[in-house]
Design a protein around this motif. Structure first.
Motif: not given
Length: 253
Positions: A84-100
């Motif tokens: 329920g908490k916003l964690t990653l915002q506006n993630v687009k195709f091909k984007q890879i987040s950092d490790y959480l």
């Protein structure tokens, strides 16, 4: 795949299936929950057996790590909510987040079209196990979007490097991944499958993705730099026959 990762993946998969059938099929819910508990027991035993010889992780006790890759070629950018908490915002195709880094346990992940909160594109539940590092891929066409978890083996022996391959192109056939004019690293990898890590020599190399069992090259990946003491993942994303086109993303981990 080593025993620890194998049991971790099974425990997570059976937990997901148990939750999926919780209300629609109580019999299957109980069956998969029992399988989950059995895999958890084996995982704990394996961790105890290997703890003396496994490299020390960067995780604190009771913690796990997870990153997300947006690999759905026709899906919009998404906002990702964790419990329920916003964690990653506006993630687009091909984007890879950092490790959480997150405490081990069960999590609900909701994907919303970026900037909206009225109706999730996708909702799923995951059990993150302590000491394990994950990649969760939002994969497939938008009409059949799924969140697929993979266990990452991020540690290598001193002076070595390793790589694994994850096939996330929804319309591509099974593929081989090879060194140009050299050995095949991964054979017959189908959509939504990940290989085990293989050791590669540190240095620069040209890679090819071929239709499995043939010399038909569908993607070239030139000048890939493998550094010592590092593990890598190669993701195949995009459409083999459409736009956005097939390409390779290379990430550490």
């Amino acid at each position: 795949m080593n025993e620890t990762n194998k049991y971790a993946e099974k425990a997570m998969k059976y937990d997901m299936l148990a939750n999926y059938y919780k209300y629609s099929d109580p019999e299957k819910h109980v069956m998969y929950y029992q399988k989950h508990l059995y895999a958890m027991q084996n995982w704990m035993h394996s961790m105890q057996f290997q703890s003396a010889r496994m490299p020390q992780t960067q995780l604190e006790p009771g913690m796990s790590k997870v990153r997300v890759i947006h690999a759905s070629p026709d899906a919009p950018a998404v906002d990702i909510y964790v419990n329920g908490k916003l964690t990653l915002q506006n993630v687009k195709f091909k984007q890879i987040s950092d490790y959480l880094q997150l405490p081990a346990g069960q999590y609900r992940i909701d994907l919303y079209a970026a900037g909206t909160t009225n109706r999730p594109v996708l909702t799923d539940m995951y059990m993150l196990l302590p000491g394990i590092t994950y990649t969760i891929a939002a994969a497939g066409n938008l009409s059949a979007l799924r969140l697929i978890p993979f266990v990452d083996r991020t540690f290598v022996a001193a002076g070595e490097s390793s790589v694994k391959f994850i096939h996330l192109s929804p319309d591509a056939p099974a593929v081989d991944v090879a060194v140009k004019n050299g050995d095949i690293l991964f054979k017959n990898v189908p959509f939504l499958e990940a290989t085990k890590n293989v050791k590669v020599e540190p240095g620069r190399v040209d890679l090819e993705v071929r239709i499995a069992g043939t010399d038909n090259v569908v993607l070239t990946v030139p000048k890939v730099q493998f550094k010592a003491d590092t593990a890598y993942t190669i993701f195949a994303v995009g459409f083999a026959n459409g736009t956005p086109p097939l390409e390779a993303l290379i990430a550490i981990g």
